[in-house]
Every structure is written in structure tokens, then in C-alpha cells.
Write a protein that holds these residues in place. Structure first.
Motif, PDB file in Angstrom:
ATOM      1  N   PRO A   1      26.383  59.251  38.329  1.00 17.35           N
ATOM      2  CA  PRO A   1      27.797  59.605  38.474  1.00 17.35           C
ATOM      3  C   PRO A   1      28.666  58.347  38.561  1.00 17.35           C
ATOM      4  O   PRO A   1      28.289  57.376  39.228  1.00 17.35           O
ATOM      5  N   PRO A   2      29.815  58.355  37.892  1.00 14.33           N
ATOM      6  CA  PRO A   2      30.706  57.192  37.980  1.00 14.33           C
ATOM      7  C   PRO A   2      31.326  57.077  39.368  1.00 14.33           C
ATOM      8  O   PRO A   2      31.495  58.076  40.076  1.00 14.33           O
ATOM      9  N   ARG A   3      31.625  55.842  39.746  1.00 20.95           N
ATOM     10  CA  ARG A   3      32.308  55.594  41.020  1.00 20.95           C
ATOM     11  C   ARG A   3      33.343  54.503  40.798  1.00 20.95           C
ATOM     12  O   ARG A   3      33.266  53.731  39.847  1.00 20.95           O
TER      13      ARG A   3
ATOM     14  N   PRO B   1      32.329  52.623  31.754  1.00 16.25           N
ATOM     15  CA  PRO B   1      31.555  51.383  31.616  1.00 16.25           C
ATOM     16  C   PRO B   1      30.255  51.467  32.415  1.00 16.25           C
ATOM     17  O   PRO B   1      30.129  52.278  33.336  1.00 16.25           O
ATOM     18  N   HIS B   2      29.304  50.615  32.050  1.00 18.31           N
ATOM     19  CA  HIS B   2      28.024  50.538  32.750  1.00 18.31           C
ATOM     20  C   HIS B   2      27.925  49.193  33.444  1.00 18.31           C
ATOM     21  O   HIS B   2      28.228  48.158  32.851  1.00 18.31           O
TER      22      HIS B   2
ATOM     23  N   LEU C   1      33.314  46.161  28.505  1.00 21.91           N
ATOM     24  CA  LEU C   1      34.227  45.044  28.750  1.00 21.91           C
ATOM     25  C   LEU C   1      35.635  45.360  28.269  1.00 21.91           C
ATOM     26  O   LEU C   1      36.611  45.079  28.961  1.00 21.91           O
ATOM     27  N   HIS C   2      35.746  45.983  27.089  1.00 22.01           N
ATOM     28  CA  HIS C   2      37.079  46.292  26.571  1.00 22.01           C
ATOM     29  C   HIS C   2      37.803  47.306  27.457  1.00 22.01           C
ATOM     30  O   HIS C   2      39.003  47.221  27.642  1.00 22.01           O
ATOM     31  N   ARG C   3      37.069  48.239  28.069  1.00 28.20           N
ATOM     32  CA  ARG C   3      37.709  49.206  28.979  1.00 28.20           C
ATOM     33  C   ARG C   3      38.177  48.521  30.259  1.00 28.20           C
ATOM     34  O   ARG C   3      39.252  48.822  30.785  1.00 28.20           O
ATOM     35  N   ALA C   4      37.383  47.578  30.758  1.00 31.39           N
ATOM     36  CA  ALA C   4      37.775  46.851  31.965  1.00 31.39           C
ATOM     37  C   ALA C   4      38.997  45.980  31.699  1.00 31.39           C
ATOM     38  O   ALA C   4      39.926  45.929  32.517  1.00 31.39           O
TER      39      ALA C   4
ATOM     40  N   HIS D   1      36.532  53.421  36.997  1.00 28.76           N
ATOM     41  CA  HIS D   1      35.334  54.224  37.247  1.00 28.76           C
ATOM     42  C   HIS D   1      34.204  53.670  36.396  1.00 28.76           C
ATOM     43  O   HIS D   1      34.345  53.477  35.193  1.00 28.76           O
ATOM     44  N   VAL D   2      33.066  53.413  37.045  1.00 29.17           N
ATOM     45  CA  VAL D   2      31.927  52.755  36.410  1.00 29.17           C
ATOM     46  C   VAL D   2      30.641  53.477  36.826  1.00 29.17           C
ATOM     47  O   VAL D   2      30.510  53.905  37.971  1.00 29.17           O
ATOM     48  N   ARG D   3      29.703  53.585  35.891  1.00 27.70           N
ATOM     49  CA  ARG D   3      28.354  54.050  36.232  1.00 27.70           C
ATOM     50  C   ARG D   3      27.580  52.817  36.672  1.00 27.70           C
ATOM     51  O   ARG D   3      27.510  51.830  35.937  1.00 27.70           O
ATOM     52  N   VAL D   4      27.025  52.840  37.880  1.00 31.65           N
ATOM     53  CA  VAL D   4      26.356  51.662  38.439  1.00 31.65           C
ATOM     54  C   VAL D   4      24.862  51.933  38.623  1.00 31.65           C
ATOM     55  O   VAL D   4      24.477  52.854  39.348  1.00 31.65           O
TER      56      VAL D   4
END
Length: 101
Positions: free
Chosen positions: A21-23, A55-56, A70-73, A85-88
Motif C-alpha cells: 500500500p502507498p504511504r 513511485p517505488h 523520479l519524474h513523479r517526485a 504517496h510512495v510504495r515502500v
């Protein structure tokens, strides 16, 4: 910014990443693993059409490495947002460090 991944290979598939889940993660805590950015990906309206919306990142030895997205960040930073929001994948939890002898 680093060039390459400092953490071990994790062999995560797209399906595996989708199970995480993204956080929300602060942009200033992410370390990129890529030196170059594809400008066309940054400017494309449909840049996530064929990929994950999130993103991951990989947590390794207390550092959060941005593996994909990277482009989304960067787009979020340009919009003056401080979090995304990122999947970690937490490799620290999956591969605990060996105790010192």
C-alpha cells in the motif's frame, strides 16, 4: 543523488509492488538512484498510463531510495508539494542487519 542501487537485488515484480500500500513520504527524505531524468517523461500528461500510479522506494539501512518514479517526485516538487504517496519496500525489516561480533 546516487548512481545505481546501494541495496541488494530484491526481485520485486510489478504484481509484488502492487501489493504494497502507498504511504505519504516527504520528498526531502528520498535519495534518487538515477542521475538522469527523461524530460519527455516529466512533461508527458500520460506518464503513468502504462505503469504504477505510485513511485517505488526501498528503505535500506535507514535511507529511503527512490527506485522508480523520479519524474513523479520532481513534478510534485515543482508543484511545491512536500510529500508524495510512495510504495515502500522495507528491506531493513525483511533483511535485518547481523549483530556485531
Amino acid at each position: 543523488m546516487r548512481e545505481g542501487r546501494p541495496y541488494p537485488e530484491h526481485n520485486m515484480s510489478t504484481k509484488d509492488w502492487a501489493m504494497i500500500p502507498p504511504r505519504q513520504i516527504r520528498l526531502d527524505t528520498l535519495v534518487t538512484t538515477k542521475r538522469e531524468l527523461a524530460l519527455d517523461a516529466l512533461l508527458a500528461d500520460d506518464s503513468t498510463f502504462y505503469g504504477d500510479l505510485f513511485p517505488h522506494a526501498v528503505l535500506w539501512h535507514g535511507e529511503m531510495y527512490l527506485e522508480d518514479g523520479l519524474h513523479r517526485a520532481l513534478r510534485a516538487a515543482l508543484q511545491q508539494r512536500t510529500v508524495i504517496h510512495v510504495r515502500v519496500l522495507d528491506l531493513d525489516a525483511l533483511m535485518p542487519a547481523e549483530p556485531a561480533r
